[in-house]
Design a protein around this motif. Sequence first.
Motif, PDB file in Angstrom:
ATOM      1  N   UNK A 187       0.837  -1.200   0.000  1.00 28.40           N
ATOM      2  CA  UNK A 187       0.000   0.000   0.000  1.00 28.40           C
ATOM      3  C   UNK A 187       0.878   1.259   0.000  1.00 28.40           C
ATOM      4  N   UNK A 188       2.010   1.197   0.710  1.00 35.80           N
ATOM      5  CA  UNK A 188       2.935   2.338   0.739  1.00 35.80           C
ATOM      6  C   UNK A 188       3.474   2.622  -0.670  1.00 35.80           C
ATOM      7  N   UNK A 189       3.836   1.561  -1.387  1.00 34.95           N
ATOM      8  CA  UNK A 189       4.340   1.740  -2.755  1.00 34.95           C
ATOM      9  C   UNK A 189       3.251   2.282  -3.676  1.00 34.95           C
ATOM     10  N   UNK A 190       2.022   1.840  -3.442  1.00 37.20           N
ATOM     11  CA  UNK A 190       0.896   2.345  -4.234  1.00 37.20           C
ATOM     12  C   UNK A 190       0.710   3.840  -3.976  1.00 37.20           C
ATOM     13  N   UNK A 191       0.838   4.222  -2.702  1.00 35.06           N
ATOM     14  CA  UNK A 191       0.731   5.627  -2.310  1.00 35.06           C
ATOM     15  C   UNK A 191       1.779   6.470  -3.060  1.00 35.06           C
ATOM     16  N   UNK A 192       3.019   5.988  -3.070  1.00 39.53           N
ATOM     17  CA  UNK A 192       4.099   6.727  -3.768  1.00 39.53           C
ATOM     18  C   UNK A 192       3.806   6.777  -5.274  1.00 39.53           C
ATOM     19  N   UNK A 193       3.315   5.657  -5.807  1.00 39.35           N
ATOM     20  CA  UNK A 193       3.015   5.604  -7.249  1.00 39.35           C
ATOM     21  C   UNK A 193       1.948   6.625  -7.625  1.00 39.35           C
ATOM     22  N   UNK A 240      -8.011   6.533  -2.815  1.00 38.96           N
ATOM     23  CA  UNK A 240      -7.366   5.380  -3.461  1.00 38.96           C
ATOM     24  C   UNK A 240      -6.607   4.497  -2.475  1.00 38.96           C
ATOM     25  N   UNK A 241      -5.995   5.103  -1.458  1.00 38.66           N
ATOM     26  CA  UNK A 241      -5.271   4.288  -0.478  1.00 38.66           C
ATOM     27  C   UNK A 241      -6.265   3.451   0.352  1.00 38.66           C
ATOM     28  N   UNK A 242      -7.401   4.064   0.685  1.00 34.34           N
ATOM     29  CA  UNK A 242      -8.443   3.297   1.407  1.00 34.34           C
ATOM     30  C   UNK A 242      -8.916   2.125   0.532  1.00 34.34           C
ATOM     31  N   UNK A 243      -9.152   2.425  -0.748  1.00 31.27           N
ATOM     32  CA  UNK A 243      -9.573   1.373  -1.688  1.00 31.27           C
ATOM     33  C   UNK A 243      -8.517   0.280  -1.800  1.00 31.27           C
ATOM     34  N   UNK A 244      -7.246   0.715  -1.825  1.00 35.48           N
ATOM     35  CA  UNK A 244      -6.139  -0.255  -1.928  1.00 35.48           C
ATOM     36  C   UNK A 244      -6.140  -1.194  -0.723  1.00 35.48           C
ATOM     37  N   UNK A 245      -6.399  -0.625   0.466  1.00 33.15           N
ATOM     38  CA  UNK A 245      -6.459  -1.439   1.689  1.00 33.15           C
ATOM     39  C   UNK A 245      -7.593  -2.442   1.626  1.00 33.15           C
ATOM     40  N   UNK A 246      -8.748  -1.984   1.138  1.00 34.12           N
ATOM     41  CA  UNK A 246      -9.928  -2.857   1.044  1.00 34.12           C
ATOM     42  C   UNK A 246      -9.705  -3.974   0.020  1.00 34.12           C
ATOM     43  N   UNK A 247      -9.079  -3.618  -1.104  1.00 33.72           N
ATOM     44  CA  UNK A 247      -8.919  -4.594  -2.197  1.00 33.72           C
ATOM     45  C   UNK A 247      -7.662  -5.468  -2.053  1.00 33.72           C
ATOM     46  N   UNK A 248      -6.837  -5.191  -1.038  1.00 36.46           N
ATOM     47  CA  UNK A 248      -5.581  -5.934  -0.890  1.00 36.46           C
ATOM     48  C   UNK A 248      -5.839  -7.445  -0.708  1.00 36.46           C
ATOM     49  N   UNK A 249      -6.742  -7.766   0.209  1.00 40.50           N
ATOM     50  CA  UNK A 249      -7.036  -9.179   0.498  1.00 40.50           C
ATOM     51  C   UNK A 249      -7.486  -9.946  -0.741  1.00 40.50           C
ATOM     52  N   UNK A 250      -8.569  -9.490  -1.411  1.00 42.30           N
ATOM     53  CA  UNK A 250      -9.034 -10.213  -2.605  1.00 42.30           C
ATOM     54  C   UNK A 250      -7.962 -10.315  -3.697  1.00 42.30           C
ATOM     55  N   UNK A 251      -7.193  -9.221  -3.902  1.00 42.35           N
ATOM     56  CA  UNK A 251      -6.158  -9.237  -4.947  1.00 42.35           C
ATOM     57  C   UNK A 251      -5.063 -10.260  -4.606  1.00 42.35           C
TER      58      UNK A 251
END
Lengths: 173, 286
Positions: A108-114, A151-162
Motif C-alpha cells: 500500500x505504501x508503494x501504491x501511495x508513492x506511485x 485510493x489508499x483506502x480502496x487499496x487497503x480494502x482490495x488488498x485481500x481479494x487481490x
Amino acid sequence: MDRRHFWLIMLWAVVALFLDGAVTYALQGVLITPRWQVAPSFLLLWLVYVCYLLPTDWRMLLAGLVLGGVYDMYYSGIIGFYALAFPAVIYGIRWIRQYLPVNGLYTVLLYFISIVVVTSGVYFGHRFLGVGGEGFVGFVSQVLWPTILVNVVLAGVLYGPCVRLLTKWQSGK
Amino acid sequence: MRKFFANKKLIIVMIILIATLSTVALSFRVRENRAAPPLVQRLANDISNVAAQVVSAPMVAVHAGYDQVGDLINTYNENQALKKNMTQLQQTQATNATLKAENKQLKKQLKLNATLSDYTQIPASVVSRQPADWENIFMINKGTHSGVKKNMPVVSGAGLIGRVLEVHNFSAKVELISTANTTADRTAVEIVNKKEQHINGIISGYDKPSETLLMTQINTKNTIEKGDTVVTSGLGGLTPKGLFVGKVTQIKDDDYGRPATVYVKPATDLNDFSVVTVISRAVQGE
C-alpha cells in the motif's frame, strides 16, 4: 508467470482501465465537486499489486507501455504521459522489490508513492501544455490529497481479494 | 564524449524522453488542429469505446437506478410545480407554433434556406469520463458515422455543456464548457437583457468556488442585471444562435464602470448528465 496467467492479468488490467472512467462518470456528482476532485486509479492499483506481489516478469514493462498508450489515447487524446508513467512505475517497483519485504503495508505504501508520482507527473505535463486546471496549491489540496485518501483506502480494502487471486494464479490453479 | 555514449542506461533514458515528448507534441497538435485523428487512433478509440461500454454498463445501470429513486422521491413536489407551469406552457406552445409558421413563411419569401438559429439534433449517451478530470473530457457513443464533427456544440438538459473535441468513427470526446484548457476554442455568447438588448461576449473560464462560467470581452454600455439570460450568439465556430447557456448571477465592473466579467450560472449541472445532444448547425462554416 505462464502465458495463460499473463493474459488473465492483462484482461483484468483492461477492465481496470475502463473502470477508472466508468466509476468517474457514474459517481461524478460525488467525485468531482468544487471542493475536491478524486481520480480513481484502479489500473495503477492493479499494476502495482501485480508487479510487487508476483515474481519479476519483464513483459510487464511492455504491457505498461501499451496500457498507458491506450489510457492516453482514450481519455485525453494526448499520447505519452501515462505511456511513460506506467512503465516507469513498473520499473521502479521491480527495482525496489529487491530491498523491501513483500507484505500488505509496503504494498500500500508503494501504491501511495506511485499515485503521487503518476498524478503529479501527468498534472505537470498537462500544465506545461496549457491544458491543466488548478494552480499548484489547488492541485495539492483539492486533487492530489483527496485522490490519495480515497485510493489508499480502496487499496487497503482490495488488498485481500487481490492477494488471494494472485496467489491462486501463482500456484498454478 | 566517448564516456557519455558508453553509458547505455543514460542513452536509453534520453531516447525514451525524446520519443515521449515527440508523441506528446504530435498527438497534441493532431487533437487541437485536425478535424479527426489518424485512422489507427480512430479505430483504437472506437474499440476502446465498445470495451468501455461493456465495463460501464453495470455502473450506468446503478447510476440510472439512483436517479430514478431520486426522481420518485421528488415526484410530488415536482408535480405541484409542473401543474403551476402547465397553463402558461400551453399558451407559450400555441404562440411558438404560430411564430414558427410565420417565421418559415417569411424565410421562404426572403428565399432564406437556413439561418444561424437552425440546427438538427444528434442524441448520444455518455460512456465514460476522464478520471484525472482537469481537462473536463467525457466520451460519447456517436461519431462521424452519425454526422458528428469536431467543434460541434453539445447540450444536456436545459443548456449548453460543451463542444466536440475529438471525433472518431463511432465515438467522440467532448470537452466541457467549464474546461481550464487554455488552447480550447471559446464559445461566443450574448446576454439578452430586460430591454431585449443583445450584449456580446465569450465564455472564457470557470469559477470553481461559485460554480459559474466567466463571460468576458464585453464591450457595452447597456445594462446587465442579475437573472438576464445568456445564449449562444452563433458567431464563429459551428455553434448555432440561441442555445441556452445560463443566467447571470454576478457582474464585476472594470475601472471605467463597464462590465468586465459576468458570472453565469450554467443551465445544466456540469457534473450530472447521462444523455446529451450534439447540435449540428444548418449553416455550415468555421
